[in-house]
Design an enzyme around this catalytic site. Structure first.
Site, PDB file in Angstrom:
ATOM      1  N   PHE A  70       0.843  -1.189   0.000  1.00 59.69           N
ATOM      2  CA  PHE A  70       0.000   0.000   0.000  1.00 59.69           C
ATOM      3  C   PHE A  70       0.876   1.235   0.000  1.00 59.69           C
ATOM      4  CE2 PHE A  70      -1.646   3.480   2.645  1.00 59.69           C
ATOM      5  CZ  PHE A  70      -2.787   3.836   1.927  1.00 59.69           C
ATOM      6  N   LEU A 109       4.110  -1.163   3.654  1.00 66.09           N
ATOM      7  CA  LEU A 109       3.393   0.112   3.718  1.00 66.09           C
ATOM      8  C   LEU A 109       4.353   1.236   3.367  1.00 66.09           C
ATOM      9  CD1 LEU A 109       1.355  -0.319   7.048  1.00 66.09           C
ATOM     10  CD2 LEU A 109       0.640  -0.874   4.707  1.00 66.09           C
ATOM     11  N   GLU A 110       4.064   1.915   2.274  1.00 68.10           N
ATOM     12  CA  GLU A 110       4.846   3.089   1.872  1.00 68.10           C
ATOM     13  C   GLU A 110       4.011   4.316   2.204  1.00 68.10           C
ATOM     14  OE1 GLU A 110       7.783   2.778   1.280  1.00 68.10           O
ATOM     15  OE2 GLU A 110       8.046   0.727   0.601  1.00 68.10           O
ATOM     16  N   LEU A 111       4.363   4.995   3.298  1.00 65.94           N
ATOM     17  CA  LEU A 111       3.507   6.044   3.826  1.00 65.94           C
ATOM     18  C   LEU A 111       4.139   7.413   3.578  1.00 65.94           C
ATOM     19  CD1 LEU A 111       2.506   4.078   7.050  1.00 65.94           C
ATOM     20  CD2 LEU A 111       1.363   4.117   4.816  1.00 65.94           C
TER      21      LEU A 111
END
Length: 485
Positions: A207, A230-232
């Protein structure tokens, strides 16, 4: 939870029709069955897929550029080429060049106690991978994970952002023209679709998006024990040394801030500047910005904030900063029409941690400047807040650089640059803590979407049974004497 995060969470919890859920589940099941029939695609087949993807991007380049321009109202084709097209093609070329070595089993050492034996790590495809892509670089942040997943031999389902419908249509048609849906398929829809998508029993889920929605994705994936990347985002700081020429420092970080109107997850979010040089820095930014984006060119040819919702969010940050005593300085023409969603780079002087602009990821063309007196104070302030996705050091002093590297955490770092570490194919990309979990790009991408399977093999000779029961024999005493010490 902030107002923006509440809106995201509410949108994420909408309901969708049962027919849509059935269709999405059917696509997933089809990919699962296809993977069971082909659990380890050959190197040749993977390369063929990557080459077909590259050819399709080149054939559809014009259509993709036009679609990106429509989705943003206006977005420079040059920025789209650099941020979406070049970066996608580069990742494909790099994967093709190195895939053979990535796929080779890695030999591992076997201790004398377990001899004779051989050990290796085999990189096996995980199966069906889910990718939830964002809107800010909708081509690259779809193609990048796809390249990594295909390189690793997986099937891929992609959920695109509802904010970029024109680009989604081109991507969906492009991918369906080269891949059967049992290998790669695109799912469109709003945040409620993303919620259902992240509840599927993927073998891995990646994501890219906001930290708050990332929490929902992780919760949904946890119900099925699906591993996630998770790439936030977060607030990525620039730290300027007191000894560097400010014109030089600005030259090194400003494009990372202005590209795509600041709508980049690794965009410099705010700047620490020696307190006695803040006014000088403001002037240096203004001169450099106006040389890059001359006022006489007008607003019409400037990349926009993606939509009215995001534009109003940014205006809210500026209003809050003004009310709390900050000086807000637009460095270009301000649009009179809010529907145009254009904002020039806007400097905020006198920013502090009580302001929204210093609490939430900006994700737009706003740049707070924070004056500092000691590097120790800067380090303490960074470490008192969530760990950023990136950190940018503007200094030619090796001791200054090393002090920051040793005493702060960030997903990635640029020294005398900003943002471009993301497109260096051999560097892993990912966050730490609130800015992300896991990484991909290059070999790290291949390994993220592979299972590292340990293999220990023996031939006809087998001596381990000497240590089997009954215990208390001389061989046990000798073993303990020499190896358990």
């Amino acid at each position: 939870m902030t107002n923006v995060e509440q809106i995201s969470a509410q949108a994420y919890s909408k309901q969708i029709t049962s027919d849509f859920l059935v269709d999405m589940q059917r696509l997933f099941d089809g990919q699962k069955l296809a993977f069971e029939d082909d659990k380890f695609p050959s190197h040749e087949r993977r390369v063929r897929d990557l080459k077909a993807l590259k050819h399709a991007i080149l054939v559809n380049k014009g259509a993709l550029l036009d679609a990106l321009e429509k989705d943003f109202q206006y977005r420079s084709h040059d920025e789209s080429i650099l941020g979406d097209i070049f970066s996608s093609l580069s990742s494909i070329d790099y994967a093709i060049k190195h895939l053979s070595n990535w796929m080779k089993p890695q030999k591992r050492a076997v201790g004398i106690v377990f001899q004779p034996a051989h050990a290796k790590v085999m990189y096996q495809p995980r199966g069906v991978v889910g990718v939830i892509a964002p809107w800010n670089y909708p081509v690259f942040l779809t193609v990048g994970p796809l390249v990594a997943a295909l390189s690793a031999g997986n099937r891929v389902m992609i959920k695109t952002s509802e904010f970029t419908p024109n680009t989604n249509a081109i991507l969906s048609n492009m991918l369906s023209s080269i891949f059967d849906r049992s290998k790669v398929c695109v799912i469109e829809g709003e945040a409620d679709v993303a919620r259902a998508f992240s509840s599927l029993k993927f073998d891995h889920l990646l994501f890219t998006g906001s930290t708050e929605v990332g929490r929902h994705v992780m919760k949904a994936a946890a119900e099925n024990l699906v591993p996630v990347t998770l790439e936030l985002g977060g607030k990525s700081p620039v730290i300027i040394d007191d000894n560097i020429d400010l014109d030089e420092a600005v030259k090194r970080f400003i494009y990372g801030k202005t590209m795509n109107a600041g709508q980049t997850c690794v965009s410099p979010d705010y700047v620490y500047c020696p307190k006695n040089r803040v006014s000088e820095l403001k002037r240096a930014i203004q001169v450099r910005y106006q040389s890059m984006y001359p006022v006489e060119e007008g607003v019409a040819r400037r990349t926009r904030v993606i939509n009215a919702k995001q534009y109003q969010r940014l205006l809210g940050y500026l209003d809050d900063a003004k009310q709390r005593g900050a000086e807000v300085i637009p460095l270009g023409e301000v649009s009179e029409n809010p529907e145009v969603c254009y904002m020039p780079l806007t400097v905020v002087l006198g920013a502090d941690r009580d302001m929204k602009v210093m609490q939430e990821e900006i994700f737009g063309p706003i740049l707070p400047i924070v004056g500092y007196t000691t590097l120790e104070g800067v380090i303490a302030d960074i470490n008192d807040n969530p760990r950023p996705l990136a950190l940018y050091i503007q200094s030619f002093d090796k001791a200054f650089q090393q002090t920051l590297l040793n005493n702060t955490h960030a997903g990635g770092v640029c020294i005398n640059d900003a943002a471009f570490h993301v497109v260096v194919d051999d560097l892993p990309f990912g966050g730490v803590g609130a800015s992300g979990i896991g990484s991909y790009h290059g070999i790290e991408g291949f390994r993220t979407f592979s299972h590292a399977k340990s293999v220990l093999s023996r031939g006809r000779l087998f001596f381990s049974d000497m240590l089997f029961p009954p215990y208390g024999r001389k061989i046990h005493a000798l073993f303990y004497r020499f190896f358990v010490r």
